[in-house]
Motif scaffolding. Structure first.
Motif, short mmCIF file in Angstrom:
data_model
loop_
_atom_site.label_atom_id
_atom_site.label_comp_id
_atom_site.label_asym_id
_atom_site.label_seq_id
_atom_site.Cartn_x
_atom_site.Cartn_y
_atom_site.Cartn_z
N MET A 1 -10.27 4.96 8.61
CA MET A 1 -10.18 5.09 7.33
C MET A 1 -11.08 5.07 6.36
O MET A 1 -12.14 4.13 6.48
N GLY A 2 -11.15 5.83 5.12
CA GLY A 2 -12.34 6.14 4.38
C GLY A 2 -12.02 4.89 3.07
O GLY A 2 -11.23 4.00 3.24
N ALA A 3 -13.07 4.90 2.22
CA ALA A 3 -12.83 3.87 1.25
C ALA A 3 -11.88 4.09 0.35
O ALA A 3 -11.26 5.15 -0.02
N GLY A 4 -11.48 2.98 -0.09
CA GLY A 4 -10.15 2.84 -1.45
C GLY A 4 -10.66 2.96 -2.59
O GLY A 4 -11.84 2.36 -2.82
N ARG A 5 -10.03 3.49 -3.71
CA ARG A 5 -10.27 3.21 -4.88
C ARG A 5 -9.17 2.63 -5.81
O ARG A 5 -7.96 3.39 -5.43
N GLY A 6 -9.28 1.73 -6.65
CA GLY A 6 -8.19 1.30 -7.46
C GLY A 6 -7.60 2.59 -8.41
O GLY A 6 -8.50 3.46 -8.90
N ILE A 7 -6.15 2.70 -8.50
CA ILE A 7 -5.79 3.63 -9.33
C ILE A 7 -6.04 3.39 -10.79
O ILE A 7 -5.47 2.07 -11.37
N PRO A 8 -6.56 3.93 -11.66
CA PRO A 8 -6.91 3.59 -13.13
C PRO A 8 -5.59 3.28 -13.82
O PRO A 8 -4.52 3.98 -13.54
N ALA A 50 -1.50 19.24 -1.65
CA ALA A 50 -1.00 19.77 -0.29
C ALA A 50 -0.39 18.11 0.11
O ALA A 50 -0.98 17.05 0.37
N PHE A 51 0.54 18.46 0.84
CA PHE A 51 1.15 17.29 1.80
C PHE A 51 0.41 17.27 3.16
O PHE A 51 0.18 18.23 3.63
N VAL A 52 -0.26 16.13 3.52
CA VAL A 52 -0.85 15.88 4.77
C VAL A 52 -0.45 14.76 5.57
O VAL A 52 0.23 13.91 5.04
N GLU A 53 -0.93 14.66 6.79
CA GLU A 53 -0.65 13.65 7.49
C GLU A 53 -2.26 12.93 8.34
O GLU A 53 -2.93 13.73 8.19
N VAL A 54 -2.30 11.65 7.90
CA VAL A 54 -3.47 11.05 7.94
C VAL A 54 -3.49 9.60 8.81
O VAL A 54 -2.41 9.17 8.84
N PRO A 55 -4.43 9.58 9.44
CA PRO A 55 -4.56 8.22 10.08
C PRO A 55 -4.64 7.03 9.24
O PRO A 55 -5.42 6.97 8.21
N LEU A 56 -4.04 5.91 9.36
CA LEU A 56 -4.00 4.77 8.63
C LEU A 56 -3.73 3.53 9.64
O LEU A 56 -2.82 3.28 10.17
N GLY A 57 -4.81 2.99 9.97
CA GLY A 57 -4.83 1.89 11.00
C GLY A 57 -4.50 2.83 12.31
O GLY A 57 -5.05 3.70 12.70
N PRO A 58 -3.62 1.97 13.10
CA PRO A 58 -3.17 2.76 14.22
C PRO A 58 -2.22 3.80 14.06
O PRO A 58 -1.82 4.72 14.98
#
Length: 718
Positions: A1-8, A50-58
């Motif tokens: 998983m990449g870095a997260g950023r806070g939502i302004p 676009a709607f996507v499927e992404v890995p988040l943890g396992p």
């Protein structure tokens, strides 16, 4: 998983963009993370929306490409977007709507996205499914299980095996047996098919002159193709539905989609029948009674343009319409449009916001509009159209008060002799009478006669409501609809009684069936709660008796007068909607109360002006701003500690002229074992309230199981 950023705090609307394979893209998921995550675009690339499927943890989760990645992590540590889903992308105005709604309600953007993706199997690839519909033959032998299955399929064709067995309470062998005998037919269909087309050129119902003028004005507004909101105010029985269906027709003729929001699932059956008569096909229905299969189909077809009209509950606002041109909020004053749990929002206000971003028209329809809507029309923000008379030969019911101070009413009785005499006259004439009491169950309070202890819930501060129809055994205080039914049985032993209360029906289908039975004359005396005030049409109903008009005037609720006025006027409007004239009798101990006088006189404009002047003088909505802060947790002391600290450190609020009241125990001080403490923030109308609340609450750190919820523009204070 990449870095997260806070939502302004005030996220800008993202611009459309394409991300080539390997480029960094920001993906928003519905997981409670509070930030957008960076991922690497997949082979073939992806694009904003676009709607996507992404890995988040396992796990793998569904998300939306929200814009460029932020780049706070090395490219080598980024994870790949697993795949782009084969569904219509989220349009820029829908993304802006979720951002603006999150900003206004102080809700995490991920939670708003969860509302917009509440359909099963969005990540599933297109495929076929086996459905069942009515066959040509009759079954060789009828059993109760077979009868339930056939009745279900007749009402709701094209169901899956799992849906039939669950909804009809029958085994798969029953369904297979009916198929073998030709009573049911199996068909293979794509998982998500477009809905049958509606014909906007089909002739509508004949309109009265006032209806025709209002319909023409709405058609002109919709044809303009830009945002506008109109209050359609018409007395009960004036034909508001036929008028705004003409606006729907104009919208469909322009190739755009329409959404009609209804406050009660039980209203959908009659409304869908009207739509089918007007346009030749049924609309899509989005509410809690819809099957999971149907919800997925509606969600996909809304985005692909495979449907023209959705009729639904408040959550239908978050469907991904491809070309939304009109939103109708029917009975716009109804309190059920306010979502009180989870994401707290008002569907009427969110409808106006969404339409403004989509360039769509809004129609707010009501016989008794909310003060907020009335004030916006008075200020010129909304247009206003009036239907002052009932359609055809029907006339408004005559209204009168029954002064309970002068009635000889024995202890434990709630139907006055004057009201009983009028009900008897209606029953003997073959007409229907409605007794209205906005209290469910047998009695609102129960107690031990030996010690006086009031029976309460072990996990909250609510008093237990006895339900005799469900075999309760408690000593009653005060009336509920079930206790009223016992009194009615004694007064009219030969009459057919029907009790309408939402908690007495196991499903929306059962309630719809009972309403249809009553409308066809299947009851002489109807006893009901506020459920009966919501737009139902009973042609034989000529008398409405309001058992306790004073009930809603008790307490210090800001909207008590408004709600009582709306509720009593609405329920009185059920009488005399066909050729037979109607009457409404209001039992009260306060016949000279200003609200009761306004209800009886019908001086609605005078009532709204008086309410507006009172609210304006106090700086209360809609002439001021309110926000509720609800603290909850397993122990009450830490909640008051936090509440007192917030009240002391309210400099960010004082800077915009806002005041803090509290903390104080919530009126319902415990729910599900959790204590509740409230604060109330009051601010001038033009104050930047959300920005101030953000600054005030930004540093709060909640300990353990404590929770903090913000209710901007609260409608209730429980």
């Amino acid at each position: 998983m990449g870095a997260g950023r806070g939502i302004p705090a005030r996220a800008a609307t993202v611009s459309a963009g394409f991300f080539e394979a390997g480029a960094r893209a920001g993906v928003l998921t519905a997981e409670p993370l509070g930030r957008v995550l960076d991922y690497r675009a997949p082979e073939g690339g992806c694009f904003t929306g676009a709607f996507v499927e992404v890995p988040l943890g396992p796990r793998r989760v569904v998300g939306v490409v929200w814009g460029p990645g932020e780049g706070q992590i090395a490219p080598a540590k980024l994870r790949d977007v697993a795949r782009v889903l084969d569904v219509a992308p989220m349009r820029p105005e829908m993304m802006a709507f979720l951002e603006r709604a999150a900003d206004y309600t102080l809700t995490p953007l991920s939670a708003m996205l969860r509302l917009a993706t509440r359909a099963p199997g969005l990540a599933d690839p297109p495929g076929m499914r086996r459905l069942y519909r009515p066959g040509e033959a009759e079954p060789g032998r009828m059993t109760p299980a077979r009868e339930r299955v056939l009745a279900l399929i007749e009402e709701m064709p094209d169901l899956t095996m799992a849906e039939i067995t669950e909804m009809a309470g029958a085994g798969a062998s029953v369904v297979k047996g009916l198929v073998a005998q030709g009573a049911l037919a199996e068909v293979e269909r794509p998982r998500d098919m477009p809905f049958p087309p509606l014909d906007p050129a089909r002739a509508g119902a004949a309109l009265a002159p006032a209806q025709a003028a209002a319909a023409a004005a709405l058609r002109e507004t919709v044809a303009a193709g830009r945002y506008a909101t109109t209050l359609l105010k018409g007395v009960t029985g004036s034909g508001k539905t036929e008028v705004y269906l003409e606006a729907v027709a104009e919208c469909l003729s322009a190739g755009r989609q329409a959404l009609v929001l209804l406050p009660e699932i039980a209203l959908t059956a009659e409304f869908v029948a009207r739509v089918e008569a007007r346009f030749g096909a049924r609309p899509a229905e989005w509410h809690s009674g819809a099957t999971m299969t149907e919800r997925r189909r509606i969600w996909r077809m809304a985005g692909a343009g495979g449907l023209q009209l959705v009729v639904g509950a408040r959550s239908a606002l978050f469907l991904p319409f491809r070309e939304l041109g009109l939103i109708v909020v029917d009975e716009e004053h109804d309190g059920s449009y306010k979502q009180e749990d989870g994401v707290i929002y008002h569907a009427r206000d969110m409808a106006v916001l969404r339409a403004s971003l989509a360039g769509a028209a809004v129609v707010l329809a009501s016989a008794t509009p909310s003060l907020e809507t009335w004030a916006n029309a008075e200020a010129g923000k909304y247009a206003r159209l009036d239907l002052p008379e009932r359609f055809g030969s029907a006339v408004l019911p005559e209204m009168a008060a029954i002064d309970l101070r002068t009635e000889d009413l024995p202890a434990g009785r709630w139907i006055s002799p004057a009201l009983a005499a009028e009900v008897t006259r209606r029953v003997e004439s073959g007409e229907q009478a409605l007794l209205f009491l906005n209290r469910r169950g047998f009695a609102p309070v129960t107690l031990c006669r030996a010690c006086g202890h009031q029976i309460g819930c072990d996990d909250c501060d609510a008093r237990m409501v006895e339900h005799r129809f469900q075999a309760g055994r408690l000593a009653p205080l005060g009336p509920g609809v079930e206790r009223l039914a016992e009194e009615a049985e004694a007064l009219w032993p030969g009459a057919r009684l029907a009790v309408l209360s939402s908690d007495l029906f196991a499903s929306a289908r059962a309630l719809k069936a009972r309403l249809a039975e009553i409308a066809a004359g299947g009851a002489d005396v109807v006893i009901g709660t506020q459920l009966v005030a919501k737009g139902h049409n009973f042609p034989l109903l000529t008398l409405v008796g309001v058992i306790d008009a004073d009930l809603g005037l008790q307490g210090s609720d800001l909207r008590a007068a408004e709600r009582t006025f709306q509720l009593v006027r609405q329920v009185a409007g059920r009488a005399g909607r066909a050729e037979r004239p109607g009457a409404a009798l209001v039992q009260t101990h306060q016949p000279d109360h200003p609200v009761i006088r306004a209800i009886l006189s019908g001086d609605e404009e005078g009532f709204w002006r008086a309410q507006a002047a009172e609210r304006q003088g106090a700086g209360m909505p809609p002439y001021g701003r309110l926000a509720g802060i609800i603290l909850s947790g397993p122990e009450v002391a830490p909640l008051f500690d936090l509440g007192n600290r917030l009240a002391r450190e309210a400099g960010a609020l004082a800077a915009v002229g806002a005041k803090v009241f509290g903390p104080a125990p919530a009126p319902v001080a415990r729910i599900r074992g959790r204590h509740r403490v409230r604060l109330l923030v009051k601010a001038p109308k033009g104050a930047p309230l959300q920005e101030a609340l953000r600054g005030w609450l930004g540093g709060v750190r909640l300990k353990g199981q404590m929770r903090l919820a913000v209710d901007v523009d609260p409608q209730s204070f429980y």
